[in-house]
Design an enzyme around this catalytic site. Sequence first.
Site, mmCIF file in Angstrom:
data_model
loop_
_atom_site.group_PDB
_atom_site.id
_atom_site.type_symbol
_atom_site.label_atom_id
_atom_site.label_comp_id
_atom_site.label_asym_id
_atom_site.label_seq_id
_atom_site.Cartn_x
_atom_site.Cartn_y
_atom_site.Cartn_z
ATOM 1 N N LYS A 134 30.695 85.115 82.919
ATOM 2 C CA LYS A 134 29.798 84.846 81.785
ATOM 3 C C LYS A 134 29.745 86.094 80.917
ATOM 4 O O LYS A 134 29.758 87.214 81.441
ATOM 5 C CB LYS A 134 28.394 84.493 82.284
ATOM 6 N N GLU A 194 19.220 81.312 76.146
ATOM 7 C CA GLU A 194 18.108 82.110 76.687
ATOM 8 C C GLU A 194 17.002 82.292 75.654
ATOM 9 O O GLU A 194 17.239 82.786 74.541
ATOM 10 C CB GLU A 194 18.626 83.478 77.167
HETATM 11 O O1 KIV Z 1 21.622 88.105 84.233
HETATM 12 C C1 KIV Z 1 21.103 86.995 84.407
HETATM 13 O O2 KIV Z 1 20.451 86.715 85.417
HETATM 14 C C2 KIV Z 1 21.294 86.006 83.361
HETATM 15 C C3 KIV Z 1 20.460 84.773 83.443
HETATM 16 C C4 KIV Z 1 19.069 85.120 83.096
HETATM 17 C C5 KIV Z 1 20.987 83.682 82.602
HETATM 18 O O3 KIV Z 1 22.056 86.197 82.477
#
Ligand code: KIV
Length: 251
Positions: A107, A176
């Site tokens: 991600k 988010e």
């Molecule tokens: O780092 C994380 O836990 C995240 C989530 C809040 C989506 O990016």
Amino acid sequence: MQDFREKKRRGERITALTAYDYPTARLLDESGIDLILVGDSLGMVVLGYEDTTQVTLPEMVHHTRAVARGVKRALLVGDLPIHTYNDPAQAVSSARALVEAGAHAVKLEGGASHVAQIEAIISAGIPVMGHIGMLPQSVREEGGYKVKGRTQAEAEALLRDARAIEKAGVFAVVLEIVSPEAAREITGALEIPTIGIGSGSHCDGQILVTHDLIGLFPWFTPKFVSPEARVADEIRKAVQVFIGRTKSGGA
Ligand code: KIV
């Protein structure tokens, strides 16, 4: 990854939580969660940093390895930390490090501005999950964790970002702290699922930091979280019992 699109088509909600270690990952996996994220929230809830901007790739690799040992069925996504995907070549090399540690996908934070990095990672055979809205890696420039998409201009910009990264090939996108109205519009406009955090109930799925859900980080809980357990209180109670038992001569 295709399964996630199909879940959206069927109207089946997607569940996602974070994990940073083997026992938590194993418990989440055994409980039936769809997606486990080794989030860079690691920095705050495990490593004691002020925010995510100090998290490094070696730290993410170390924790991704531990989580991977506990995951048998969930999709395991590793977060690319700040400054590890500044350009496409760096993004591919950082993503490979997380995949070698056991992640199935990565991600990264950013919209249209990060299409080149997303395309490069996907071309290298690594699936990518997007992340738009409030971007924790930019919290210092932003001056806090603020709701995104409240004005029409902001909502339109978010929708453009969402469309750009969908076109680039992300299999899902985290929204988010996006206003519920903007989140609903984006969710309706995309074929890929939206996974919300603090963005209302209209997303295709929900993600939370597990420490927030189970009350394991009692010093700060985001406003949008309703904890389902108070694990920190249980730890304190158990430790106090142990201290009392030991001081009174027990074993
Ligand atoms: O780092 C994380 O836990 C995240 C989530 C809040 C989506 O990016």
